[in-house]
Design a protein around this motif. Structure first.
Motif, PDB file in Angstrom:
ATOM      1  N   ARG A 185     -32.160  32.707   5.659  1.00 55.03           N
ATOM      2  CA  ARG A 185     -32.100  33.768   6.681  1.00 55.03           C
ATOM      3  C   ARG A 185     -32.802  35.028   6.202  1.00 55.03           C
ATOM      4  NH1 ARG A 185     -30.269  31.699  11.592  1.00 55.03           N
ATOM      5  NH2 ARG A 185     -29.000  29.899  11.039  1.00 55.03           N
ATOM      6  N   THR A 186     -33.345  35.774   7.163  1.00 58.38           N
ATOM      7  CA  THR A 186     -33.870  37.096   6.846  1.00 58.38           C
ATOM      8  C   THR A 186     -32.690  38.068   6.829  1.00 58.38           C
ATOM      9  OG1 THR A 186     -34.172  37.667   9.157  1.00 58.38           O
ATOM     10  CG2 THR A 186     -36.030  36.603   8.060  1.00 58.38           C
ATOM     11  N   GLU A 187     -32.970  39.328   6.438  1.00 59.03           N
ATOM     12  CA  GLU A 187     -31.891  40.312   6.419  1.00 59.03           C
ATOM     13  C   GLU A 187     -31.277  40.508   7.792  1.00 59.03           C
ATOM     14  OE1 GLU A 187     -33.320  43.849   4.531  1.00 59.03           O
ATOM     15  OE2 GLU A 187     -33.489  42.825   2.601  1.00 59.03           O
ATOM     16  N   GLU A 188     -32.120  40.306   8.827  1.00 61.00           N
ATOM     17  CA  GLU A 188     -31.600  40.480  10.196  1.00 61.00           C
ATOM     18  C   GLU A 188     -30.847  39.245  10.687  1.00 61.00           C
ATOM     19  OE1 GLU A 188     -35.227  41.012   9.743  1.00 61.00           O
ATOM     20  OE2 GLU A 188     -34.512  42.962   9.011  1.00 61.00           O
ATOM     21  N   ASN A 192     -35.641  32.356   8.251  1.00 65.77           N
ATOM     22  CA  ASN A 192     -36.755  32.881   7.477  1.00 65.77           C
ATOM     23  C   ASN A 192     -37.812  31.802   7.242  1.00 65.77           C
ATOM     24  OD1 ASN A 192     -38.482  34.235   5.875  1.00 65.77           O
ATOM     25  ND2 ASN A 192     -37.041  34.592   4.187  1.00 65.77           N
ATOM     26  N   LYS A 194     -40.703  32.138   6.298  1.00 68.45           N
ATOM     27  CA  LYS A 194     -41.545  32.378   5.122  1.00 68.45           C
ATOM     28  C   LYS A 194     -41.212  31.362   4.029  1.00 68.45           C
ATOM     29  CE  LYS A 194     -43.256  36.989   5.558  1.00 68.45           C
ATOM     30  NZ  LYS A 194     -42.388  37.757   6.512  1.00 68.45           N
ATOM     31  N   GLU A 195     -39.994  30.875   4.063  1.00 71.75           N
ATOM     32  CA  GLU A 195     -39.594  29.886   3.051  1.00 71.75           C
ATOM     33  C   GLU A 195     -39.892  28.449   3.464  1.00 71.75           C
ATOM     34  OE1 GLU A 195     -35.826  30.353   1.203  1.00 71.75           O
ATOM     35  OE2 GLU A 195     -36.013  32.552   1.159  1.00 71.75           O
ATOM     36  N   ARG A 200     -44.643  29.735   7.479  1.00 73.14           N
ATOM     37  CA  ARG A 200     -44.603  30.224   8.858  1.00 73.14           C
ATOM     38  C   ARG A 200     -44.139  29.102   9.758  1.00 73.14           C
ATOM     39  NH1 ARG A 200     -50.675  31.578   9.737  1.00 73.14           N
ATOM     40  NH2 ARG A 200     -49.908  32.018  11.823  1.00 73.14           N
TER      41      ARG A 200
END
Ligand code: ATP
Ligand code: MN
Length: 478
Positions: A185-188, A192, A194-195, A200
Protein backbone atom coordinates in the motif's frame (compact mmCIF):
# COMPACT_ATOMS: atom_id res chain seq x y z
CA UNK A 1 8.92 -36.52 -44.56
CA UNK A 2 6.58 -38.46 -42.38
CA UNK A 3 3.98 -40.86 -43.76
CA UNK A 4 1.69 -39.92 -46.63
CA UNK A 5 -1.45 -38.21 -45.45
CA UNK A 6 -4.95 -39.27 -46.35
CA UNK A 7 -5.45 -36.13 -48.41
CA UNK A 8 -2.57 -37.20 -50.67
CA UNK A 9 -3.43 -40.88 -50.72
CA UNK A 10 -6.94 -40.02 -51.92
CA UNK A 11 -5.35 -38.22 -54.90
CA UNK A 12 -3.10 -41.11 -55.80
CA UNK A 13 -3.82 -43.38 -58.77
CA UNK A 14 -4.59 -46.91 -57.48
CA UNK A 15 -2.11 -49.45 -58.82
CA UNK A 16 -2.27 -52.09 -56.11
CA UNK A 17 0.76 -50.41 -54.54
CA UNK A 18 1.32 -50.90 -50.85
CA UNK A 19 0.29 -48.02 -48.61
CA UNK A 20 0.34 -47.20 -44.95
CA UNK A 21 -2.52 -45.14 -43.57
CA UNK A 22 -2.53 -43.66 -40.09
CA UNK A 23 -5.61 -42.05 -38.69
CA UNK A 24 -8.61 -42.14 -36.39
CA UNK A 25 -11.59 -44.37 -37.00
CA UNK A 26 -14.71 -42.43 -37.90
CA UNK A 27 -16.92 -45.45 -38.43
CA UNK A 28 -16.68 -49.21 -38.72
CA UNK A 29 -19.31 -51.14 -40.61
CA UNK A 30 -19.49 -54.88 -40.96
CA UNK A 31 -21.43 -56.62 -43.71
CA UNK A 32 -21.60 -60.23 -44.71
CA UNK A 33 -18.82 -59.85 -47.26
CA UNK A 34 -16.56 -57.20 -45.81
CA UNK A 35 -15.56 -54.93 -42.95
CA UNK A 36 -15.37 -51.23 -43.83
CA UNK A 37 -13.32 -48.84 -41.72
CA UNK A 38 -13.50 -45.12 -42.47
CA UNK A 39 -10.27 -43.43 -41.41
CA UNK A 40 -9.56 -39.72 -41.06
CA UNK A 41 -6.32 -37.98 -40.15
CA UNK A 42 -7.53 -34.39 -40.28
CA UNK A 43 -5.63 -33.56 -43.46
CA UNK A 44 -8.95 -33.39 -45.30
CA UNK A 45 -12.67 -33.62 -44.57
CA UNK A 46 -12.70 -36.82 -46.66
CA UNK A 47 -12.19 -40.24 -45.09
CA UNK A 48 -10.35 -43.08 -46.70
CA UNK A 49 -12.12 -46.40 -46.72
CA UNK A 50 -10.14 -49.42 -45.64
CA UNK A 51 -11.63 -52.83 -46.33
CA UNK A 52 -10.95 -56.20 -44.71
CA UNK A 53 -12.46 -59.59 -45.26
CA UNK A 54 -14.61 -61.18 -42.59
CA UNK A 55 -12.48 -63.60 -40.62
CA UNK A 56 -9.24 -61.90 -41.72
CA UNK A 57 -8.71 -60.52 -38.22
CA UNK A 58 -9.56 -61.90 -34.83
CA UNK A 59 -12.78 -60.78 -33.19
CA UNK A 60 -10.65 -59.62 -30.30
CA UNK A 61 -8.71 -57.16 -32.48
CA UNK A 62 -11.82 -55.96 -34.30
CA UNK A 63 -13.50 -55.18 -30.99
CA UNK A 64 -10.81 -52.55 -30.37
CA UNK A 65 -11.38 -50.94 -33.75
CA UNK A 66 -14.10 -48.51 -32.75
CA UNK A 67 -15.03 -44.92 -33.47
CA UNK A 68 -12.26 -42.70 -32.16
CA UNK A 69 -9.56 -45.35 -31.95
CA UNK A 70 -6.31 -44.67 -33.73
CA UNK A 71 -4.89 -47.13 -36.27
CA UNK A 72 -2.00 -47.85 -38.51
CA UNK A 73 -3.37 -49.73 -41.47
CA UNK A 74 -1.13 -51.39 -44.05
CA UNK A 75 -2.52 -52.60 -47.34
CA UNK A 76 -2.85 -52.06 -51.05
CA UNK A 77 -4.34 -49.04 -52.74
CA UNK A 78 -7.03 -50.23 -55.11
CA UNK A 79 -9.80 -48.68 -57.17
CA UNK A 80 -12.87 -48.51 -55.00
CA UNK A 81 -15.64 -50.98 -55.60
CA UNK A 82 -18.27 -48.80 -53.99
CA UNK A 83 -19.66 -45.38 -54.70
CA UNK A 84 -18.44 -42.27 -52.90
CA UNK A 85 -14.69 -42.69 -53.29
CA UNK A 86 -12.29 -43.48 -56.10
CA UNK A 87 -9.70 -45.36 -54.09
CA UNK A 88 -9.72 -47.57 -51.04
CA UNK A 89 -7.27 -49.64 -49.07
CA UNK A 90 -7.36 -53.42 -49.12
CA UNK A 91 -6.13 -54.13 -45.61
CA UNK A 92 -3.32 -56.60 -44.96
CA UNK A 93 -2.43 -55.50 -41.44
CA UNK A 94 -3.91 -53.43 -38.62
CA UNK A 95 -1.98 -52.00 -35.72
CA UNK A 96 -4.07 -50.32 -33.04
CA UNK A 97 -2.17 -47.31 -31.72
CA UNK A 98 -4.85 -46.31 -29.25
CA UNK A 99 -8.27 -47.58 -28.35
CA UNK A 100 -11.32 -45.46 -27.51
CA UNK A 101 -13.74 -47.33 -25.30
CA UNK A 102 -17.21 -46.82 -26.87
CA UNK A 103 -18.68 -46.75 -23.36
CA UNK A 104 -16.63 -43.66 -22.59
CA UNK A 105 -15.68 -41.93 -25.84
CA UNK A 106 -18.17 -39.10 -26.28
CA UNK A 107 -17.90 -38.62 -30.04
CA UNK A 108 -20.01 -41.48 -31.30
CA UNK A 109 -21.20 -41.28 -34.92
CA UNK A 110 -24.36 -39.27 -34.40
CA UNK A 111 -25.22 -35.60 -34.39
CA UNK A 112 -23.89 -33.66 -31.40
CA UNK A 113 -25.01 -30.18 -30.48
CA UNK A 114 -22.49 -27.35 -30.71
CA UNK A 115 -23.12 -26.61 -27.04
CA UNK A 116 -22.21 -30.15 -26.08
CA UNK A 117 -19.09 -30.03 -28.25
CA UNK A 118 -17.99 -26.84 -26.49
CA UNK A 119 -17.90 -28.85 -23.27
CA UNK A 120 -15.48 -31.29 -24.87
CA UNK A 121 -13.30 -28.74 -26.66
CA UNK A 122 -10.34 -31.08 -26.21
CA UNK A 123 -11.96 -33.58 -28.57
CA UNK A 124 -14.12 -31.50 -30.86
CA UNK A 125 -11.37 -30.93 -33.47
CA UNK A 126 -11.95 -34.60 -34.32
CA UNK A 127 -15.42 -33.87 -35.65
CA UNK A 128 -16.03 -33.06 -39.30
CA UNK A 129 -17.46 -29.66 -38.48
CA UNK A 130 -14.59 -28.50 -36.30
CA UNK A 131 -11.82 -29.94 -38.38
CA UNK A 132 -13.33 -28.11 -41.38
CA UNK A 133 -13.48 -24.87 -39.40
CA UNK A 134 -9.90 -25.25 -38.18
CA UNK A 135 -8.58 -25.91 -41.67
CA UNK A 136 -10.44 -22.88 -43.00
CA UNK A 137 -9.15 -20.81 -40.10
CA UNK A 138 -5.63 -21.82 -41.01
CA UNK A 139 -6.17 -21.00 -44.68
CA UNK A 140 -7.52 -17.56 -43.81
CA UNK A 141 -4.59 -16.82 -41.50
CA UNK A 142 -2.18 -17.84 -44.23
CA UNK A 143 -4.05 -15.68 -46.76
CA UNK A 144 -3.81 -12.70 -44.40
CA UNK A 145 -0.03 -12.93 -44.24
CA UNK A 146 0.24 -13.57 -47.94
CA UNK A 147 -1.96 -10.61 -48.79
CA UNK A 148 -0.01 -8.12 -46.74
CA UNK A 149 3.35 -9.51 -47.74
CA UNK A 150 2.43 -9.18 -51.42
CA UNK A 151 1.32 -5.61 -50.82
CA UNK A 152 4.58 -4.53 -49.17
CA UNK A 153 3.41 -4.54 -45.55
CA UNK A 154 5.68 -5.62 -42.70
CA UNK A 155 4.41 -7.88 -39.92
CA UNK A 156 4.97 -5.96 -36.69
CA UNK A 157 4.79 -7.76 -33.35
CA UNK A 158 3.15 -5.38 -30.95
CA UNK A 159 3.24 -6.17 -27.23
CA UNK A 160 0.69 -8.36 -25.50
CA UNK A 161 1.36 -6.75 -22.13
CA UNK A 162 0.75 -3.05 -22.11
CA UNK A 163 0.87 -0.24 -19.61
CA UNK A 164 -1.16 2.18 -21.70
CA UNK A 165 -4.79 2.06 -20.68
CA UNK A 166 -5.56 4.62 -23.33
CA UNK A 167 -7.37 2.69 -25.99
CA UNK A 168 -10.60 2.72 -24.10
CA UNK A 169 -11.88 -0.11 -26.26
CA UNK A 170 -13.11 -2.21 -23.40
CA UNK A 171 -12.38 -3.56 -19.98
CA UNK A 172 -8.86 -4.89 -19.53
CA UNK A 173 -7.34 -7.91 -17.84
CA UNK A 174 -4.79 -6.91 -15.26
CA UNK A 175 -1.29 -8.40 -15.33
CA UNK A 176 0.38 -8.49 -11.94
CA UNK A 177 2.78 -10.46 -9.82
CA UNK A 178 1.65 -8.81 -6.59
CA UNK A 179 0.45 -11.09 -3.83
CA UNK A 180 -3.30 -10.54 -3.87
CA UNK A 181 -3.52 -11.55 -0.22
CA UNK A 182 -0.90 -9.10 0.83
CA UNK A 183 -0.99 -6.03 -1.39
CA UNK A 184 1.61 -3.31 -0.89
CA UNK A 185 0.00 0.00 0.00
CA UNK A 186 0.96 3.62 -0.49
CA UNK A 187 0.77 6.03 2.44
CA UNK A 188 -2.71 6.98 1.26
CA UNK A 189 -3.77 3.35 1.34
CA UNK A 190 -3.98 2.76 -2.39
CA UNK A 191 -2.36 -0.27 -3.96
CA UNK A 192 1.27 0.54 -4.60
CA UNK A 193 1.91 -0.57 -8.16
CA UNK A 194 5.45 0.75 -7.96
CA UNK A 195 6.19 -2.56 -6.29
CA UNK A 196 4.55 -4.55 -9.06
CA UNK A 197 6.60 -6.33 -11.73
CA UNK A 198 6.65 -3.45 -14.19
CA UNK A 199 6.66 -0.76 -11.53
CA UNK A 200 3.27 0.37 -12.76
CA UNK A 201 -0.14 -0.95 -13.64
CA UNK A 202 -0.10 -3.36 -16.56
CA UNK A 203 -2.77 -5.07 -18.61
CA UNK A 204 -3.27 -7.41 -21.53
CA UNK A 205 -3.62 -5.46 -24.75
CA UNK A 206 -7.02 -4.57 -26.20
CA UNK A 207 -5.46 -3.49 -29.49
CA UNK A 208 -2.04 -3.18 -31.05
CA UNK A 209 -2.99 -0.02 -32.86
CA UNK A 210 -1.09 2.61 -30.91
CA UNK A 211 2.17 0.71 -31.25
CA UNK A 212 1.19 -0.15 -34.82
CA UNK A 213 1.10 3.55 -35.58
CA UNK A 214 4.66 3.88 -34.31
CA UNK A 215 5.67 1.20 -36.80
CA UNK A 216 3.84 2.86 -39.68
CA UNK A 217 5.67 6.11 -38.93
CA UNK A 218 8.89 4.31 -39.77
CA UNK A 219 8.11 1.42 -42.13
CA UNK A 220 5.15 3.06 -43.90
CA UNK A 221 2.98 -0.04 -44.07
CA UNK A 222 2.75 -2.52 -41.22
CA UNK A 223 0.20 -4.98 -39.91
CA UNK A 224 -0.22 -6.80 -36.66
CA UNK A 225 -1.91 -10.16 -36.22
CA UNK A 226 -2.02 -11.24 -32.63
CA UNK A 227 -4.04 -12.08 -29.57
CA UNK A 228 -6.21 -9.36 -28.12
CA UNK A 229 -8.06 -9.36 -24.82
CA UNK A 230 -11.24 -7.72 -23.64
CA UNK A 231 -12.74 -8.37 -20.24
CA UNK A 232 -16.13 -7.08 -21.31
CA UNK A 233 -18.84 -9.20 -19.81
CA UNK A 234 -20.70 -9.45 -23.09
CA UNK A 235 -22.20 -12.86 -23.53
CA UNK A 236 -22.92 -12.46 -27.22
CA UNK A 237 -22.37 -14.67 -30.24
CA UNK A 238 -19.82 -12.13 -31.54
CA UNK A 239 -17.58 -11.42 -28.55
CA UNK A 240 -14.73 -13.40 -27.02
CA UNK A 241 -12.55 -12.43 -24.08
CA UNK A 242 -9.50 -13.54 -26.09
CA UNK A 243 -9.53 -13.08 -29.84
CA UNK A 244 -7.11 -12.45 -32.67
CA UNK A 245 -7.01 -9.11 -34.36
CA UNK A 246 -5.44 -8.03 -37.62
CA UNK A 247 -4.46 -4.38 -37.63
CA UNK A 248 -2.86 -2.79 -40.69
CA UNK A 249 -1.59 0.74 -40.26
CA UNK A 250 -0.43 2.81 -43.22
CA UNK A 251 1.40 6.10 -43.52
CA UNK A 252 0.13 8.33 -46.32
CA UNK A 253 -3.28 6.59 -46.49
CA UNK A 254 -6.36 8.75 -46.18
CA UNK A 255 -9.83 7.47 -45.32
CA UNK A 256 -10.65 6.62 -48.94
CA UNK A 257 -7.46 4.56 -49.33
CA UNK A 258 -8.22 2.86 -46.03
CA UNK A 259 -11.66 1.81 -47.24
CA UNK A 260 -10.26 0.59 -50.55
CA UNK A 261 -7.70 -1.50 -48.70
CA UNK A 262 -10.22 -2.95 -46.24
CA UNK A 263 -12.59 -3.95 -49.02
CA UNK A 264 -9.90 -5.43 -51.25
CA UNK A 265 -8.34 -7.25 -48.30
CA UNK A 266 -11.46 -9.06 -47.12
CA UNK A 267 -12.43 -9.93 -50.67
CA UNK A 268 -9.00 -11.41 -51.39
CA UNK A 269 -8.81 -13.54 -48.27
CA UNK A 270 -12.35 -14.84 -48.80
CA UNK A 271 -11.42 -15.64 -52.40
CA UNK A 272 -8.42 -17.57 -51.10
CA UNK A 273 -10.72 -19.70 -48.96
CA UNK A 274 -13.14 -20.23 -51.85
CA UNK A 275 -10.30 -21.56 -54.00
CA UNK A 276 -8.42 -23.54 -51.38
CA UNK A 277 -11.09 -24.83 -49.00
CA UNK A 278 -13.69 -26.17 -51.43
CA UNK A 279 -14.36 -29.49 -49.71
CA UNK A 280 -14.60 -27.96 -46.25
CA UNK A 281 -16.84 -25.12 -47.42
CA UNK A 282 -19.09 -27.56 -49.23
CA UNK A 283 -19.36 -29.62 -46.09
CA UNK A 284 -20.25 -26.58 -43.98
CA UNK A 285 -22.71 -25.38 -46.60
CA UNK A 286 -24.56 -28.68 -46.48
CA UNK A 287 -24.52 -28.57 -42.72
CA UNK A 288 -26.10 -25.11 -42.74
CA UNK A 289 -28.69 -26.05 -45.35
CA UNK A 290 -29.64 -28.98 -43.15
CA UNK A 291 -29.87 -26.72 -40.11
CA UNK A 292 -32.03 -24.19 -41.97
CA UNK A 293 -34.57 -26.76 -43.06
CA UNK A 294 -36.46 -26.15 -39.86
CA UNK A 295 -36.80 -22.44 -40.66
CA UNK A 296 -39.56 -20.94 -42.80
CA UNK A 297 -38.52 -20.30 -46.43
CA UNK A 298 -38.30 -16.50 -46.08
CA UNK A 299 -35.92 -16.72 -43.11
CA UNK A 300 -33.41 -18.96 -44.81
CA UNK A 301 -30.18 -17.39 -45.94
CA UNK A 302 -28.27 -17.87 -49.19
CA UNK A 303 -26.26 -21.07 -49.42
CA UNK A 304 -22.84 -20.40 -47.90
CA UNK A 305 -20.82 -20.49 -51.12
CA UNK A 306 -23.26 -18.18 -52.88
CA UNK A 307 -23.11 -15.76 -49.98
CA UNK A 308 -19.32 -15.69 -50.09
CA UNK A 309 -19.24 -15.29 -53.87
CA UNK A 310 -21.74 -12.46 -53.58
CA UNK A 311 -19.54 -10.56 -51.15
CA UNK A 312 -16.49 -11.07 -53.34
CA UNK A 313 -18.25 -10.01 -56.55
CA UNK A 314 -20.10 -6.89 -55.43
CA UNK A 315 -18.82 -3.50 -54.35
CA UNK A 316 -19.52 -2.67 -50.72
CA UNK A 317 -22.02 0.14 -50.18
CA UNK A 318 -20.32 3.25 -48.80
CA UNK A 319 -22.22 5.95 -46.99
CA UNK A 320 -21.85 8.32 -44.08
CA UNK A 321 -23.21 7.75 -40.61
CA UNK A 322 -25.53 10.73 -41.14
CA UNK A 323 -26.97 9.16 -44.30
CA UNK A 324 -27.39 5.87 -42.47
CA UNK A 325 -29.34 7.57 -39.69
CA UNK A 326 -31.65 9.11 -42.31
CA UNK A 327 -32.29 5.68 -43.80
CA UNK A 328 -33.01 4.23 -40.36
CA UNK A 329 -35.37 7.11 -39.51
CA UNK A 330 -37.33 6.43 -42.69
CA UNK A 331 -37.33 2.66 -42.17
CA UNK A 332 -40.38 0.53 -41.42
CA UNK A 333 -39.09 -0.91 -38.14
CA UNK A 334 -38.40 2.59 -36.89
CA UNK A 335 -41.81 3.91 -37.87
CA UNK A 336 -43.52 0.87 -36.38
CA UNK A 337 -41.46 1.13 -33.19
CA UNK A 338 -39.85 -2.25 -33.80
CA UNK A 339 -36.29 -1.27 -32.96
CA UNK A 340 -35.36 -2.00 -29.37
CA UNK A 341 -33.04 1.03 -29.24
CA UNK A 342 -34.26 4.42 -30.48
CA UNK A 343 -32.72 5.96 -33.59
CA UNK A 344 -31.39 9.51 -33.76
CA UNK A 345 -28.28 11.39 -34.83
CA UNK A 346 -25.60 10.81 -32.23
CA UNK A 347 -26.54 7.30 -31.14
CA UNK A 348 -24.02 4.50 -31.18
CA UNK A 349 -25.59 2.15 -33.72
CA UNK A 350 -26.60 -1.12 -32.16
CA UNK A 351 -26.39 -4.39 -33.97
CA UNK A 352 -30.12 -4.34 -34.86
CA UNK A 353 -29.54 -1.06 -36.73
CA UNK A 354 -26.42 -2.31 -38.44
CA UNK A 355 -28.15 -5.48 -39.47
CA UNK A 356 -31.14 -3.60 -40.84
CA UNK A 357 -28.85 -1.56 -43.10
CA UNK A 358 -26.85 -4.56 -44.27
CA UNK A 359 -29.42 -7.33 -44.44
CA UNK A 360 -32.67 -5.51 -45.23
CA UNK A 361 -31.84 -2.20 -46.87
CA UNK A 362 -28.69 -2.68 -48.94
CA UNK A 363 -28.48 -6.49 -48.88
CA UNK A 364 -24.68 -6.33 -49.07
CA UNK A 365 -21.69 -5.30 -46.96
CA UNK A 366 -21.72 -1.66 -45.98
CA UNK A 367 -18.96 0.78 -45.03
CA UNK A 368 -20.19 3.54 -42.75
CA UNK A 369 -18.03 6.64 -42.39
CA UNK A 370 -17.82 9.96 -40.58
CA UNK A 371 -19.32 9.04 -37.21
CA UNK A 372 -20.03 11.62 -34.47
CA UNK A 373 -16.83 12.34 -32.56
CA UNK A 374 -18.49 11.64 -29.22
CA UNK A 375 -18.99 7.94 -29.95
CA UNK A 376 -15.56 7.25 -31.46
CA UNK A 377 -12.01 7.05 -30.15
CA UNK A 378 -9.85 10.08 -29.44
CA UNK A 379 -7.26 9.25 -32.10
CA UNK A 380 -9.62 9.58 -35.05
CA UNK A 381 -9.10 12.57 -37.32
CA UNK A 382 -11.64 15.35 -36.90
CA UNK A 383 -13.63 16.34 -39.96
CA UNK A 384 -13.71 19.98 -41.01
CA UNK A 385 -17.13 20.48 -39.40
CA UNK A 386 -15.64 19.52 -36.04
CA UNK A 387 -18.66 17.28 -35.37
CA UNK A 388 -17.67 14.04 -37.02
CA UNK A 389 -14.49 12.01 -37.33
CA UNK A 390 -12.93 10.13 -40.21
CA UNK A 391 -14.02 6.72 -38.96
CA UNK A 392 -15.05 3.75 -41.03
CA UNK A 393 -16.84 0.61 -39.89
CA UNK A 394 -17.33 -2.30 -42.24
CA UNK A 395 -20.59 -4.11 -41.55
CA UNK A 396 -21.28 -7.66 -42.72
CA UNK A 397 -24.48 -9.66 -43.02
CA UNK A 398 -25.09 -11.91 -40.03
CA UNK A 399 -22.09 -10.45 -38.18
CA UNK A 400 -22.52 -6.69 -37.93
CA UNK A 401 -19.22 -4.89 -37.39
CA UNK A 402 -16.34 -6.89 -38.78
CA UNK A 403 -13.87 -4.02 -39.19
CA UNK A 404 -13.43 -0.76 -37.31
CA UNK A 405 -10.96 1.80 -38.58
CA UNK A 406 -10.19 5.42 -39.24
CA UNK A 407 -7.85 8.03 -40.54
CA UNK A 408 -5.80 9.07 -37.52
CA UNK A 409 -5.49 12.57 -36.16
CA UNK A 410 -2.00 13.62 -37.22
CA UNK A 411 -2.13 17.16 -35.83
CA UNK A 412 -0.33 17.37 -32.49
CA UNK A 413 -2.44 20.15 -30.96
CA UNK A 414 -5.74 18.61 -32.02
CA UNK A 415 -4.73 15.18 -30.77
CA UNK A 416 -3.52 16.58 -27.47
CA UNK A 417 -6.83 18.43 -27.14
CA UNK A 418 -8.77 15.20 -27.68
CA UNK A 419 -6.60 13.29 -25.21
CA UNK A 420 -7.29 15.85 -22.50
CA UNK A 421 -10.96 16.09 -23.46
CA UNK A 422 -11.59 12.44 -22.69
CA UNK A 423 -9.61 12.64 -19.49
CA UNK A 424 -6.44 10.73 -20.33
CA UNK A 425 -3.28 12.05 -18.74
CA UNK A 426 -1.07 13.06 -21.74
CA UNK A 427 1.93 11.89 -19.66
CA UNK A 428 0.75 8.30 -20.16
CA UNK A 429 0.80 8.74 -23.91
CA UNK A 430 3.91 10.84 -24.35
CA UNK A 431 5.43 8.38 -26.78
CA UNK A 432 2.30 8.24 -28.91
CA UNK A 433 1.98 12.01 -28.98
CA UNK A 434 5.60 12.37 -30.04
CA UNK A 435 4.90 10.76 -33.40
CA UNK A 436 2.82 13.87 -34.11
CA UNK A 437 5.66 16.08 -32.94
CA UNK A 438 8.41 14.50 -35.02
CA UNK A 439 7.69 14.05 -38.70
CA UNK A 440 3.97 13.55 -38.45
CA UNK A 441 2.14 12.32 -41.53
CA UNK A 442 -1.40 11.57 -42.62
CA UNK A 443 -2.05 7.92 -41.84
CA UNK A 444 -4.84 5.41 -41.43
CA UNK A 445 -5.55 1.90 -40.31
CA UNK A 446 -8.18 -0.55 -39.18
CA UNK A 447 -8.79 -3.59 -37.04
CA UNK A 448 -10.39 -6.78 -38.28
CA UNK A 449 -11.53 -9.30 -35.73
CA UNK A 450 -10.14 -12.54 -37.15
CA UNK A 451 -12.80 -14.73 -35.54
CA UNK A 452 -15.58 -12.60 -37.02
CA UNK A 453 -14.05 -13.19 -40.44
CA UNK A 454 -13.83 -16.93 -39.76
CA UNK A 455 -17.42 -16.83 -38.56
CA UNK A 456 -18.54 -15.21 -41.77
CA UNK A 457 -16.63 -17.58 -44.01
CA UNK A 458 -17.71 -20.74 -42.17
CA UNK A 459 -21.27 -19.54 -41.59
CA UNK A 460 -21.03 -20.45 -37.90
CA UNK A 461 -23.55 -18.67 -35.72
CA UNK A 462 -21.45 -18.48 -32.57
CA UNK A 463 -17.95 -17.02 -32.37
CA UNK A 464 -17.10 -19.59 -29.67
CA UNK A 465 -17.14 -22.23 -32.38
CA UNK A 466 -14.50 -20.72 -34.66
CA UNK A 467 -11.55 -20.62 -32.25
CA UNK A 468 -10.03 -23.85 -30.90
CA UNK A 469 -10.33 -22.99 -27.22
CA UNK A 470 -12.69 -20.07 -26.63
CA UNK A 471 -12.40 -17.79 -23.63
CA UNK A 472 -15.55 -16.12 -22.38
CA UNK A 473 -17.05 -15.25 -19.02
CA UNK A 474 -16.67 -18.23 -16.65
CA UNK A 475 -14.94 -20.33 -19.25
CA UNK A 476 -11.24 -21.00 -19.67
CA UNK A 477 -11.07 -24.71 -18.99
CA UNK A 478 -9.07 -26.03 -21.90
P1 ATP B 1 -18.19 -4.26 -31.12
O1 ATP B 1 -18.96 -2.98 -31.19
O2 ATP B 1 -18.70 -5.31 -32.04
O3 ATP B 1 -17.96 -4.72 -29.72
P2 ATP B 1 -15.79 -2.74 -31.13
O4 ATP B 1 -16.27 -1.43 -31.60
O5 ATP B 1 -15.53 -2.95 -29.70
O6 ATP B 1 -16.74 -3.91 -31.70
P3 ATP B 1 -13.11 -2.38 -32.16
O7 ATP B 1 -12.61 -1.90 -30.86
O8 ATP B 1 -13.23 -1.40 -33.27
O9 ATP B 1 -14.49 -3.15 -31.97
O10 ATP B 1 -12.23 -3.62 -32.63
C1 ATP B 1 -11.96 -3.91 -33.99
C2 ATP B 1 -12.57 -5.23 -34.41
O11 ATP B 1 -12.26 -6.26 -33.49
C3 ATP B 1 -14.08 -5.25 -34.47
O12 ATP B 1 -14.53 -4.72 -35.68
C4 ATP B 1 -14.39 -6.71 -34.36
O13 ATP B 1 -14.22 -7.36 -35.60
C5 ATP B 1 -13.31 -7.22 -33.44
N1 ATP B 1 -13.74 -7.38 -32.04
C6 ATP B 1 -13.94 -6.40 -31.12
N2 ATP B 1 -14.26 -6.90 -29.92
C7 ATP B 1 -14.27 -8.26 -30.07
C8 ATP B 1 -14.50 -9.34 -29.19
N3 ATP B 1 -14.78 -9.15 -27.90
N4 ATP B 1 -14.41 -10.61 -29.69
C9 ATP B 1 -14.09 -10.80 -30.98
N5 ATP B 1 -13.86 -9.83 -31.87
C10 ATP B 1 -13.94 -8.56 -31.43
MN1 MN C 1 -16.76 -3.88 -28.22
Amino acid sequence: MGPLQIKDILQTAPENQSVVVKGWVRTKRESKNAIFIALNDGSTINNIQAVAEPGQFSAELLLTVTTGSCLKVTGQLIASQGAGQTVEVKISDIEVYGTADPEEYPLQPKKHSLEFLREIAHLRPRTNTFSAILRIRHALAFAVHQYFNDKGFFYLHTPVITASDAEGAGEMFRVTTLDLNNLPRTEEGAINFKEDFFGREANLTVSGQLEGELGAMALSKIYTFGPTFRAENSNTTRHLAEFWMIEPEMAFFELEDNMDLAEDFVKKVITYALINCKDDLNFLQNRLTEEEKSKPQNERSLPLLEKLAFVVDNPFERLTYTEAIDILLKSKPHKEGKFQFPVGWGIDLSSEHERYLVEKHFKKPVILTNYPREIKSFYMKLDEDGKTVRAMDVLFPGIGEIIGGSQREENYEKLLGRVKEIGIDPENLWWYLETRKFGTAPHSGFGLGFERLVQFVTGMGNIRDVIPFPRYPKSAEF
